[in-house]
Design an enzyme around this catalytic site. Sequence first.
Site, short mmCIF file in Angstrom:
data_model
loop_
_atom_site.label_atom_id
_atom_site.label_comp_id
_atom_site.label_asym_id
_atom_site.label_seq_id
_atom_site.Cartn_x
_atom_site.Cartn_y
_atom_site.Cartn_z
CE1 TYR A 1 -4.00 2.10 0.67
CE2 TYR A 1 -2.69 3.10 2.42
CZ TYR A 1 -3.81 3.10 1.61
OH TYR A 1 -4.75 4.11 1.75
CE LYS B 1 -3.72 4.65 -2.06
NZ LYS B 1 -4.83 5.27 -2.81
CG ASN C 1 -6.07 7.29 10.18
OD1 ASN C 1 -4.95 7.75 9.96
ND2 ASN C 1 -6.26 6.03 10.50
CG ASN D 1 -11.87 -3.85 14.19
OD1 ASN D 1 -12.60 -4.26 13.29
ND2 ASN D 1 -10.67 -4.33 14.41
CG PHE D 2 -12.17 0.71 18.84
CD1 PHE D 2 -11.54 -0.53 18.72
CD2 PHE D 2 -11.40 1.79 19.28
CE1 PHE D 2 -10.18 -0.69 19.00
CE2 PHE D 2 -10.04 1.64 19.57
CZ PHE D 2 -9.44 0.41 19.43
P1 NAD Z 1 -12.76 1.51 0.40
O1 NAD Z 1 -12.07 0.19 0.45
O2 NAD Z 1 -14.06 1.66 1.10
O3 NAD Z 1 -12.97 1.99 -1.10
C1 NAD Z 1 -12.13 1.62 -2.14
C2 NAD Z 1 -13.00 1.28 -3.35
O4 NAD Z 1 -12.16 0.96 -4.47
C3 NAD Z 1 -13.91 0.09 -3.11
O5 NAD Z 1 -15.22 0.37 -3.52
C4 NAD Z 1 -13.28 -1.01 -3.98
O6 NAD Z 1 -14.23 -1.96 -4.40
C5 NAD Z 1 -12.67 -0.20 -5.09
N1 NAD Z 1 -11.53 -0.86 -5.77
C6 NAD Z 1 -10.45 -1.43 -5.19
N2 NAD Z 1 -9.62 -1.90 -6.14
C7 NAD Z 1 -10.20 -1.58 -7.34
C8 NAD Z 1 -9.81 -1.81 -8.69
N3 NAD Z 1 -8.68 -2.46 -9.01
N4 NAD Z 1 -10.63 -1.37 -9.68
C9 NAD Z 1 -11.80 -0.74 -9.37
N5 NAD Z 1 -12.22 -0.51 -8.10
C10 NAD Z 1 -11.41 -0.94 -7.11
O7 NAD Z 1 -11.72 2.59 0.96
P2 NAD Z 1 -11.91 4.13 1.29
O8 NAD Z 1 -11.63 4.32 2.72
O9 NAD Z 1 -13.16 4.64 0.71
O10 NAD Z 1 -10.67 4.75 0.49
C11 NAD Z 1 -10.83 5.38 -0.78
C12 NAD Z 1 -9.48 5.92 -1.25
O11 NAD Z 1 -9.00 6.90 -0.32
C13 NAD Z 1 -8.41 4.85 -1.37
O12 NAD Z 1 -7.62 5.12 -2.51
C14 NAD Z 1 -7.59 5.05 -0.12
O13 NAD Z 1 -6.25 4.64 -0.30
C15 NAD Z 1 -7.69 6.55 0.10
N6 NAD Z 1 -7.50 6.87 1.52
C16 NAD Z 1 -8.49 6.62 2.42
C17 NAD Z 1 -8.27 6.90 3.76
C18 NAD Z 1 -9.32 6.66 4.81
O14 NAD Z 1 -9.06 6.87 6.00
N7 NAD Z 1 -10.52 6.27 4.47
C19 NAD Z 1 -7.04 7.43 4.18
C20 NAD Z 1 -6.05 7.62 3.22
C21 NAD Z 1 -6.30 7.37 1.89
N1 UDP Z 2 -6.14 -0.62 16.03
C1 UDP Z 2 -6.43 -1.16 17.27
N2 UDP Z 2 -7.44 -2.06 17.36
C2 UDP Z 2 -8.18 -2.45 16.30
C3 UDP Z 2 -7.89 -1.89 15.03
C4 UDP Z 2 -6.85 -0.99 14.93
O1 UDP Z 2 -5.78 -0.84 18.27
O2 UDP Z 2 -9.10 -3.27 16.48
C5 UDP Z 2 -5.05 0.38 15.91
C6 UDP Z 2 -4.01 0.08 14.86
O3 UDP Z 2 -3.02 -0.78 15.39
C7 UDP Z 2 -3.50 1.45 14.54
C8 UDP Z 2 -4.72 2.35 14.72
O4 UDP Z 2 -5.63 1.61 15.51
O5 UDP Z 2 -2.52 1.84 15.46
C9 UDP Z 2 -5.40 2.73 13.40
O6 UDP Z 2 -5.59 1.55 12.67
P1 UDP Z 2 -6.37 1.48 11.29
O7 UDP Z 2 -6.26 0.07 10.79
O8 UDP Z 2 -7.72 2.05 11.46
O9 UDP Z 2 -5.61 2.50 10.33
P2 UDP Z 2 -4.08 2.84 10.04
O10 UDP Z 2 -3.98 4.25 10.41
O11 UDP Z 2 -3.18 1.98 10.87
O12 UDP Z 2 -3.93 2.56 8.58
#
Ligand code: NAD
Ligand code: UDP
Length: 320
Positions: A146, A150, A175, A191-192
């Site tokens: 990942y 990225k 996040n 999870n929480f």
């Molecule tokens: P998510 O897993 O809910 O959404 C990702 C979506 O992409 C899903 O609908 C999945 O089916 C689709 N997908 C995955 N691989 C694919 C492929 N090869 N072709 C077409 N579709 C595909 O995750 P999210 O939390 O909504 O994250 C969305 C984006 O934001 C991601 O790129 C993630 O890396 C980025 N991001 C999210 C967070 C966060 O905290 N939510 C933080 C940092 C970056």
């Molecule tokens: N974490 C935890 N318990 C859980 C799930 C996650 O303590 O049941 C912790 C994890 O180890 C990390 C933080 O919560 O330190 C955030 O985890 P998450 O997987 O949500 O996102 P990350 O920022 O690590 O990609």
Amino acid sequence: MKEKRVLVTGGAGFVGSHLCEQLIKLGNHVVCVDDLSTGSRANIHHLIGLPNFEMIVHDITNPLYIDINEIYNLACPASPKHYQTDPIKTIKTNVIGSINMLGLAKRTGARILQASTSEIYGDPQIHPQRESYWGNVNPVGIRSCYDEGKRCAETLFFDYQRQHQIDIKVARIFNTYGPHMCHEDGRVIPNFITQALKNEPITIYGDGLQTRSFCYVDDLISALIKFMGLSAGIAAPMNLGNPIELTVLELAHTIIRLTNSSSTIKFCSLPVDDPTQRRPDISLAQAHLNWQPKVQLELGLKRTIEYFSSNSDKQTRVTG
Ligand code: NAD
Ligand code: UDP
């Protein structure tokens, strides 16, 4: 003015579904492309059938030929549990998928925004994280598919800008949480909340003193749309997130209190390469987007708890 055609890859996922909804509200024609690997039809159920919404089930590691004016490239599994399930596919989605979407932007002249991540900073040694920091990333660990995927995607975006003058925007998302998160994706808030609602032990990985900064999804969506609307030339990368930082243990206690749960705390082993601290420096976003998060953690958590309470039995992951 003619309606803009906007592509959201990963549009059936957590962030993508909120983005599709907001873009439709703003009068755009939205094309949602998703392979439904971690997203679900349930997330976009309310949009299917609208005249300005299209859903294409497609894997972005394969080329896509459509006419489009703007592209938000969100497709990629985001939770550690999901992106580590098939790490090679995660890298392919980030690298080959980005090349395909950049190729589409090149052919159509579309502006393209990449959903990058705070994970590109790895386990950061600079705190809070500024965009100028190059990060501290393990290139061969279980998070690398990942993190490095990225990072390579960011490189591709800037190379396409330099080599082909593609109009790019790179957002580093920290996040983010809210309704439509998959209750079984293993991220800390799902999870929480799930555990607290069932009065089961809350699983803290490590001592729980690691920190994160959580942004409510509505705040992130408004920043992504503002960033996309910014004039050409400001590609950033730009941190987007909420700078209020807390420990995972503090988060657990807050969720126990808000759910009025009798859950106890259960300490478990810490996953490899789990970042010890994370907080965005958002001065760049504040300056360029005139944006900062508005939704307080407790309010955002209450909305998310409400979603999980009413949807925990209904959530389905539809594949294919
Ligand atoms: P998510 O897993 O809910 O959404 C990702 C979506 O992409 C899903 O609908 C999945 O089916 C689709 N997908 C995955 N691989 C694919 C492929 N090869 N072709 C077409 N579709 C595909 O995750 P999210 O939390 O909504 O994250 C969305 C984006 O934001 C991601 O790129 C993630 O890396 C980025 N991001 C999210 C967070 C966060 O905290 N939510 C933080 C940092 C970056
Ligand atoms: N974490 C935890 N318990 C859980 C799930 C996650 O303590 O049941 C912790 C994890 O180890 C990390 C933080 O919560 O330190 C955030 O985890 P998450 O997987 O949500 O996102 P990350 O920022 O690590 O990609």
